[in-house]
Design a protein around this motif. Structure first.
Motif, short mmCIF file in Angstrom:
data_model
loop_
_atom_site.label_atom_id
_atom_site.label_comp_id
_atom_site.label_asym_id
_atom_site.label_seq_id
_atom_site.Cartn_x
_atom_site.Cartn_y
_atom_site.Cartn_z
N MET A 251 -12.19 21.70 -33.34
CA MET A 251 -11.43 21.94 -32.05
C MET A 251 -11.83 23.26 -31.38
N ILE B 268 -13.78 22.82 -28.16
CA ILE B 268 -13.87 21.94 -27.14
C ILE B 268 -13.86 22.35 -25.78
N THR C 33 -16.86 17.86 -30.25
CA THR C 33 -15.75 18.28 -30.96
C THR C 33 -15.79 17.48 -32.45
N ILE D 292 -17.05 14.35 -21.64
CA ILE D 292 -15.60 14.78 -22.15
C ILE D 292 -15.00 13.47 -22.60
N ASP E 126 -16.91 12.02 -25.81
CA ASP E 126 -16.51 12.95 -26.99
C ASP E 126 -15.25 12.86 -27.40
N HIS E 127 -14.01 12.92 -26.47
CA HIS E 127 -12.89 13.24 -27.08
C HIS E 127 -12.34 11.76 -27.63
N THR F 103 -13.84 11.52 -30.98
CA THR F 103 -13.26 12.34 -31.91
C THR F 103 -11.80 11.63 -32.26
N ARG G 291 -3.99 15.38 -27.30
CA ARG G 291 -4.43 15.98 -26.45
C ARG G 291 -5.69 15.59 -26.03
N LEU G 292 -6.51 15.14 -27.14
CA LEU G 292 -7.81 14.35 -26.73
C LEU G 292 -7.65 13.27 -25.90
N ARG H 100 -6.47 14.22 -22.43
CA ARG H 100 -7.64 14.84 -21.49
C ARG H 100 -8.61 13.74 -21.00
N ALA H 101 -9.06 12.82 -22.10
CA ALA H 101 -9.98 11.74 -21.73
C ALA H 101 -9.51 10.85 -20.57
#
Ligand code: ATP
Ligand code: MG
Length: 616
Positions: A70, A73, A83, A280, A283-284, A287, A311-312, A315-316
């Protein structure tokens, strides 16, 4: 072209041919290690063996390990950081050292039978030396003997080419890193190397040589057992082998980008912003799906790993919105992730329903408030503008209270508010946020940040005691509640143990009391704790608890509390109380554990309970 399946295979085949035993990837959630939330490197599950414990498979190992970092990130969006990534690694526990490690790295990278990378496009770095330990000429000489030209060897300081110790003391040493040329020209110019031309070289592999022990007085002494610990990034190696521009073009990523292109109707290369947002999102969600799919029942929540997942995903969702995706999309991407990894990591397909349901729920939950939250954010910024027009004072910081309102009312993780702030040339008062947070919730998780740092596990005396107490409690739980009880997670600090296990309902007061009494009985009985090494099937026959997958390699350590030859059952008068597959370490006799007490019993997710307990 070579894909991820072939690369993993080649790596393991190569080290098998050098007499290494292959071990499977450990879980992404570290067992019994309170210092980190996630497994951050291949060495992480091997810490006890780097510190001198004997590994049942011997002193040469290799693996491909799932990792989550993390702390990287903010780098995600560039061409090389993720990540979640896969780290291929080989280890020597007090066996071979620099010469073999470097020669094998070189052979694997350049020989036609394996990767066949052009030596003219490779460069390395070695430790430059400082007041505590000399320049690593030894490694440099080995590189030169393999044909590495002087100008491709960069001598770099401690910040770059030194590993550890993770805490104040312990094993540490220099490392040597290998880089592949990523500049515009086909070959690197004459004197280019990772020291003078950093951006153009892609670090693909790192060989760490643990040869010193840092003592409390700051003195470095030679380490008794010298180790090699290497880590090679799977994604970056595929980039080098296939001439891709970035890690998102490899086969464990590209299907995700394609899906995002389809959902958004945009192209990956449309603009720098589009590329970044697509990276992003891919990736997020990759993960998040890998963490949730890791057999530990981690779902989005407000604490620890669950909070990272939250959070991931959030944010995605926000970057999906930036890309103009209207419909709910996260579970569609997660579905692709599961397809990509289901053969290599079967646990993700075992947990398919859980992952897809939880991800979809989290997305819906957040989508209900994100629009209002963004409006609230706009209002804030407009307020700043108006204040400037009226009074001439420029407000540049979002206060802790305002950030907390965005979190509490609209579900904006602090990191997201920070990101939005940066996009608008502002900052956030993070301390103020934490204060507001602590005030509103007794459970302040500010300390969680600390856990993102990687490193050696806390092998302190109390942790070892809690580790043994965990075995006793596990056995007692099975005796009291039934044999459906299985470990789903464990986390130990020097103050308490935490244990997650499968059980469909809340424990009654009587059951908790019974478990406590049984554990205290075992402590009072001062059982000896011992281990034997055996194959997984022998362990099964002896009635050992634990995961019987290939996870630990063919041979495992089995710890017994009580007589190692008696049948293990956690009841009074039994000769052996518990038997479990485990890497250790443990106390020698249970008598020193003190008094065991359950502090809390609660639900983590459906069918999974959590106990926190203490030794007094
Ligand atoms: P960098 O400086 O590029 O972030 P690092 O020094 O953090 O890399 P190591 O800790 O040495 O990397 O990890 C070993 C290898 O794992 C690296 O050589 C690289 O190939 C890979 N790696 C490390 N971090 C990442 C990441 N965030 N995403 C993808 N691969 C990574
Ligand atoms: Mg890094």
């Amino acid at each position: 072209m070579i894909n991820s399946i072939e690369l993993r295979q080649k790596f393991l085949d190569f080290f098998r041919s050098k007499e290494h035993k292959i071990i499977a990837s450990a879980s992404l959630i570290p067992e019994n290690d309170p210092t980190v939330l996630f497994t951050t490197a291949g060495m992480h599950p091997l810490v006890p063996y780097l510190l001198g414990e004997k590994h049942p498979e011997g002193n040469r190992l290799a693996s491909v390990q799932k990792c989550v970092r993390m702390q990287d990130i903010d780098e995600v969006g560039d061409n090389r950081h993720e990540t979640f990534f896969e780290m291929m690694g080989n280890w020597s526990f007090g066996d071979y050292f620099k010469k073999e490690a470097i020669e094998w790295s070189w052979e694997f990278l350049t020989s036609k039978e394996y990767l066949g990378l052009d030596p003219k496009k490779l460069a390395v770095s070695v430790f430059a030396g400082n007041e505590n330990s000399p320049r690593d000429e030894e490694s440099a000489i080995i590189w030169k003997s393999l044909g590495m030209p002087d100008e491709r060897i960069a001598y770099l300081p401690k910040e770059k080419n030194w590993w550890g110790p993770a805490g104040q003391t312990g094993p540490c040493g220099p490392d040597t890193e290998m880089f592949y040329w990523k500049g515009e020209s086909e070959f690197p110019p004459g004197d280019s190397n990772p020291g003078n031309d950093e951006e153009k070289w892609l670090e693909i592999w790192n060989d760490v040589f643990m040869q010193y022990n840092k003592k409390t007085d700051g003195i470095y002494t030679p380490l008794k057992q010298i180790n090699v610990d290497t880590g090679m990034g799977l994604e970056r190696t595929l980039v080098s082998l296939n001439g891709y521009a970035d890690v998102f073009q490899i086969d464990t990523f590209w299907p995700l980008i394609q899906k995002i292109e389809e959902l958004s109707g945009r192209e990956y290369v449309e603009s720098a912003e589009t590329t970044r947002s697509m990276r992003i999102v891919a990736d997020h969600l990759r993960t998040a799906a890998m963490i949730m799919g890791d057999d530990k029942g981690i779902a989005p929540s407000n604490v620890d790993q669950g909070y990272v997942v939250r959070r991931l995903i959030r944010r995605a969702v926000r970057h999906g919105r930036v890309l103009g995706i209207k419909e709910n999309f996260c579970s569609q991407i997660a579905e692709e992730v599961i397809n990509i990894f289901k053969e290599v990591y079967p646990e993700v397909s075992r947990n398919r329903e859980f992952v897809l349901t939880e991800i979809a729920q989290e997305e819906s939950k957040f989508k209900n408030t994100i629009e209002q939250g963004l409006k609230e954010f706009e209002k804030l910024i407009n307020g700043f503008r108006l204040a400037f027009e009226k009074t001439g004072t420029q407000i540049r910081e979002i206060s802790g209270k305002q950030a907390f309102k965005l979190y509490d009312t609209y579900g904006f993780p602090l990191e997201m508010t920070k990101e939005l702030a940066i996009e608008n040339g502002l900052s956030v008062d993070a301390d103020g946020f934490n204060e507001a947070f602590a005030k509103h919730q007794e459970l302040s998780r500010a300390g969680a940040e600390q856990k993102f740092k990687g490193g050696l596990a806390d092998q302190g005396e109390m942790s070892v005691k809690y580790h043994t107490a965990t075995h006793l409690m596990h056995a007692a739980l099975r005796h009291v509640l039934g044999h459906h009880v299985e470990q789903r997670g464990s986390n130990i600090t020097s103050e308490r143990l935490r244990f997650d296990f499968s059980h469909p309902e809340k424990m009654t007061e009587e059951q908790k009391k019974e478990v406590e009494d049984l554990v205290n009985y075992a402590i009072g009985n001062n059982y000896p704790v011992s281990y034997e090494e055996m194959t997984v099937s022998e362990a099964k026959k002896k009635g050992a608890m634990g995961l019987f997958e290939d996870k630990y390699g063919a041979k495992v350590k089995v710890y017994s509390v009580g007589d190692p030859d008696a049948a293990a059952d956690a009841h009074e008068n039994s000769l052996a109380f518990s038997r479990e597959i485990c890497g250790g370490p443990h106390v020698e006799h249970t008598g020193i554990l003190g008094k065991f007490k359950i502090i809390k019993e609660e639900a983590v997710s459906s069918g999974i309970r959590r106990i926190k307990a203490m030794l007094e």
